[in-house]
Design a protein around this motif. Structure first.
Motif, PDB file in Angstrom:
ATOM      1  N   ASP A 121       0.803  -1.210   0.000  1.00 47.89           N
ATOM      2  CA  ASP A 121       0.000   0.000   0.000  1.00 47.89           C
ATOM      3  C   ASP A 121       0.842   1.268   0.000  1.00 47.89           C
ATOM      4  OD1 ASP A 121      -2.329  -1.419  -0.065  1.00 47.89           O
ATOM      5  OD2 ASP A 121      -2.855  -1.126   2.042  1.00 47.89           O
ATOM      6  N   ASP A 122       2.114   1.152   0.381  1.00 48.86           N
ATOM      7  CA  ASP A 122       2.960   2.344   0.438  1.00 48.86           C
ATOM      8  C   ASP A 122       3.650   2.637  -0.893  1.00 48.86           C
ATOM      9  OD1 ASP A 122       4.430   0.022   0.673  1.00 48.86           O
ATOM     10  OD2 ASP A 122       5.988   0.910   1.936  1.00 48.86           O
ATOM     11  N   LEU A 123       3.502   1.753  -1.884  1.00 46.54           N
ATOM     12  CA  LEU A 123       4.076   1.995  -3.205  1.00 46.54           C
ATOM     13  C   LEU A 123       3.228   3.010  -3.966  1.00 46.54           C
ATOM     14  CD1 LEU A 123       5.047  -1.591  -4.430  1.00 46.54           C
ATOM     15  CD2 LEU A 123       6.590   0.199  -3.629  1.00 46.54           C
ATOM     16  N   THR A 124       3.879   3.880  -4.716  1.00 45.43           N
ATOM     17  CA  THR A 124       3.129   4.826  -5.529  1.00 45.43           C
ATOM     18  C   THR A 124       2.601   4.129  -6.780  1.00 45.43           C
ATOM     19  OG1 THR A 124       5.007   5.561  -6.852  1.00 45.43           O
ATOM     20  CG2 THR A 124       4.620   6.712  -4.750  1.00 45.43           C
ATOM     21  N   VAL A 125       1.598   4.746  -7.367  1.00 43.74           N
ATOM     22  CA  VAL A 125       1.032   4.226  -8.614  1.00 43.74           C
ATOM     23  C   VAL A 125       2.121   4.108  -9.685  1.00 43.74           C
ATOM     24  CG1 VAL A 125      -0.519   4.842 -10.517  1.00 43.74           C
ATOM     25  CG2 VAL A 125      -1.294   5.040  -8.133  1.00 43.74           C
ATOM     26  N   ASP A 171      -3.253  10.531 -13.624  1.00 47.31           N
ATOM     27  CA  ASP A 171      -3.383  11.641 -12.673  1.00 47.31           C
ATOM     28  C   ASP A 171      -3.077  11.222 -11.234  1.00 47.31           C
ATOM     29  OD1 ASP A 171      -4.059  13.315 -14.730  1.00 47.31           O
ATOM     30  OD2 ASP A 171      -6.217  13.246 -14.360  1.00 47.31           O
ATOM     31  N   TRP A 172      -3.032   9.924 -10.962  1.00 51.80           N
ATOM     32  CA  TRP A 172      -2.747   9.456  -9.591  1.00 51.80           C
ATOM     33  C   TRP A 172      -1.321   8.963  -9.449  1.00 51.80           C
ATOM     34  CZ3 TRP A 172      -6.529   4.968 -10.694  1.00 51.80           C
ATOM     35  CH2 TRP A 172      -7.792   5.482 -11.070  1.00 51.80           C
ATOM     36  N   ARG A 173      -0.487   9.204 -10.405  1.00 59.53           N
ATOM     37  CA  ARG A 173       0.827   8.551 -10.431  1.00 59.53           C
ATOM     38  C   ARG A 173       1.659   8.809  -9.174  1.00 59.53           C
ATOM     39  NH1 ARG A 173       0.514  12.792 -13.760  1.00 59.53           N
ATOM     40  NH2 ARG A 173       2.134  14.416 -13.793  1.00 59.53           N
ATOM     41  N   GLY A 174       1.406   9.899  -8.472  1.00 58.87           N
ATOM     42  CA  GLY A 174       2.155  10.188  -7.255  1.00 58.87           C
ATOM     43  C   GLY A 174       1.483   9.695  -5.989  1.00 58.87           C
ATOM     44  N   ARG A 175       0.285   9.150  -6.106  1.00 60.42           N
ATOM     45  CA  ARG A 175      -0.438   8.646  -4.932  1.00 60.42           C
ATOM     46  C   ARG A 175      -0.020   7.212  -4.626  1.00 60.42           C
ATOM     47  NH1 ARG A 175      -6.629   9.750  -6.379  1.00 60.42           N
ATOM     48  NH2 ARG A 175      -6.913   8.753  -4.342  1.00 60.42           N
ATOM     49  N   LEU A 215      -0.935   3.243  -3.348  1.00 56.33           N
ATOM     50  CA  LEU A 215      -2.055   2.313  -3.532  1.00 56.33           C
ATOM     51  C   LEU A 215      -3.022   2.362  -2.360  1.00 56.33           C
ATOM     52  CD1 LEU A 215      -0.897  -1.019  -5.165  1.00 56.33           C
ATOM     53  CD2 LEU A 215      -1.783   1.043  -6.218  1.00 56.33           C
ATOM     54  N   GLY A 216      -2.488   2.619  -1.163  1.00 59.85           N
ATOM     55  CA  GLY A 216      -3.355   2.685   0.019  1.00 59.85           C
ATOM     56  C   GLY A 216      -4.374   3.800  -0.040  1.00 59.85           C
ATOM     57  N   GLN A 217      -4.175   4.754  -0.926  1.00 61.21           N
ATOM     58  CA  GLN A 217      -5.099   5.877  -1.058  1.00 61.21           C
ATOM     59  C   GLN A 217      -6.160   5.642  -2.126  1.00 61.21           C
ATOM     60  OE1 GLN A 217      -1.785   8.700  -1.801  1.00 61.21           O
ATOM     61  NE2 GLN A 217      -2.563   9.875  -0.056  1.00 61.21           N
ATOM     62  N   LEU A 218      -6.125   4.474  -2.756  1.00 60.70           N
ATOM     63  CA  LEU A 218      -7.009   4.216  -3.892  1.00 60.70           C
ATOM     64  C   LEU A 218      -8.148   3.272  -3.525  1.00 60.70           C
ATOM     65  CD1 LEU A 218      -4.377   3.674  -6.734  1.00 60.70           C
ATOM     66  CD2 LEU A 218      -5.405   5.813  -5.956  1.00 60.70           C
ATOM     67  N   SER A 219      -9.239   3.370  -4.267  1.00 57.31           N
ATOM     68  CA  SER A 219     -10.347   2.430  -4.135  1.00 57.31           C
ATOM     69  C   SER A 219      -9.994   1.115  -4.810  1.00 57.31           C
ATOM     70  CB  SER A 219     -11.606   3.014  -4.780  1.00 57.31           C
ATOM     71  OG  SER A 219     -11.452   3.069  -6.193  1.00 57.31           O
ATOM     72  N   GLY A 220     -10.843   0.113  -4.627  1.00 58.77           N
ATOM     73  CA  GLY A 220     -10.592  -1.186  -5.249  1.00 58.77           C
ATOM     74  C   GLY A 220     -10.550  -1.096  -6.762  1.00 58.77           C
ATOM     75  N   GLY A 221     -11.462  -0.333  -7.357  1.00 61.36           N
ATOM     76  CA  GLY A 221     -11.480  -0.189  -8.801  1.00 61.36           C
ATOM     77  C   GLY A 221     -10.266   0.556  -9.323  1.00 61.36           C
ATOM     78  N   GLU A 222      -9.836   1.577  -8.565  1.00 62.45           N
ATOM     79  CA  GLU A 222      -8.650   2.326  -8.966  1.00 62.45           C
ATOM     80  C   GLU A 222      -7.404   1.453  -8.897  1.00 62.45           C
ATOM     81  OE1 GLU A 222     -10.174   6.780  -7.546  1.00 62.45           O
ATOM     82  OE2 GLU A 222      -9.076   5.476  -6.168  1.00 62.45           O
ATOM     83  N   ARG A 223      -7.299   0.655  -7.849  1.00 59.98           N
ATOM     84  CA  ARG A 223      -6.153  -0.261  -7.719  1.00 59.98           C
ATOM     85  C   ARG A 223      -6.116  -1.242  -8.891  1.00 59.98           C
ATOM     86  NH1 ARG A 223      -4.455  -0.928  -1.870  1.00 59.98           N
ATOM     87  NH2 ARG A 223      -3.684  -2.972  -2.469  1.00 59.98           N
ATOM     88  N   GLN A 224      -7.288  -1.737  -9.278  1.00 60.59           N
ATOM     89  CA  GLN A 224      -7.347  -2.691 -10.388  1.00 60.59           C
ATOM     90  C   GLN A 224      -6.827  -2.050 -11.673  1.00 60.59           C
ATOM     91  OE1 GLN A 224      -7.840  -5.760 -10.122  1.00 60.59           O
ATOM     92  NE2 GLN A 224      -8.509  -6.596 -12.084  1.00 60.59           N
TER      93      GLN A 224
END
Length: 258
Positions: free
Chosen positions: A95-99, A136-140, A142-151
């Motif tokens: 979860d601490d890895l960036t997109v 647009d989330w490349r700096g966020r 994974l822990g900040q994302l929803s399930g669909g965004e993570r997918q």
């Protein structure tokens, strides 16, 4: 008349596989043509995900598999990872890895040990993140994302490999209908580039968008054929105990409950 033999992306002969004491795959033979999208469907417990993992060289098995006319087992891991990309179910990623970092993992097969990412790596990752609308989330993280965004980020990682063959197990999980449509458009773009896609799908109507369908039950292949063929529709209805019916809707086929 000179008829060209269709290219084969992957071929499997006599595949058997077990999970613990359970014999899951039973004498599987299949040919996956190159430059086409094949969807794998069947009832729960049919062996669909197990078959895909075996084809990805992730599970032990007996029998032989060839990738682009080369024995899969004898391919060096690096070469195999360059030619075959994998997207699995419920993949665990820190979860601490960036997109950006997650997508860049897809470039590891192309990098030498401890080398910094090249300009080609950066370009491939950007292209993959834009294709999945995750740029647009490349700096966020994974822990900040929803399930669909993570997918969508995990899909970007698979795309960043730029492999000839993509194996995807339930790639539509957690995706809302607009992003499922985006995924369908993306797959069609990959096929137009000459790549091969194999996907396990529970969404039968989406699976019918594929070029070919492989139907499974009880650890065996019960039918393989074009999605537009009447024989495929009949086999599909039969494997689900005739509780669904295949209908035409415009230029597409859909599955409806009976």
């Amino acid at each position: 008349m000179n008829l060209q033999t269709p290219l084969i992306a992957m071929q499997a002969i006599g595949i058997n596989a077990s999970l613990g004491e359970m014999h899951v795959l039973k004498d599987i033979d299949l040919v996956l043509p190159a430059g086409r999208w094949t969807s794998i469907v069947g009832p729960n417990g049919a062996g669909k995900s197990t078959l895909l993992k075996v084809l990805a060289h992730l599970l032990p098995h007996t029998g032989s598999i060839s990738l682009l006319d080369q024995p899969l087992a004898s391919l060096p891991a690096r070469a195999r990872a360059q030619q075959l990309a994998w997207l699995g179910q419920n993949e665990v990623t820190g979860d601490d890895l960036t997109v950006w970092d997650v997508a860049m993992l897809g470039r590891l097969p192309h990098q030498t040990w401890l080398a910094a990412p090249s300009a080609a790596d950066h370009a491939a990752v950007e292209q993959a993140l834009r294709a999945t609308q995750a740029w647009d989330w490349r700096g966020r993280t994974l822990g900040q994302l929803s399930g669909g965004e993570r997918q969508r980020v995990l899909l970007a990682r698979a795309l960043a490999v730029q492999a000839q063959l993509l194996l995807m197990d339930e790639p539509l999980a957690n995706l809302d209908p607009p992003h499922q449509a985006d995924w369908l458009h993306m797959v069609r773009g990959l096929i137009a580039q000459g790549k091969t896609v194999v996907s396990v799908l529970h969404e039968i109507s989406m699976a019918l968008h594929a070029d070919d369908m492989l139907i499974m039950a009880g650890g065996r292949i019960t039918h393989q054929g074009a999605c537009a063929d009447a024989a495929t529709h009949q086999a599909l209805e039969l494997v689900f105990d005739k509780r669904i019916a295949i209908h035409a809707l415009g230029n597409q086929w859909i599955a409806l409950p009976k």
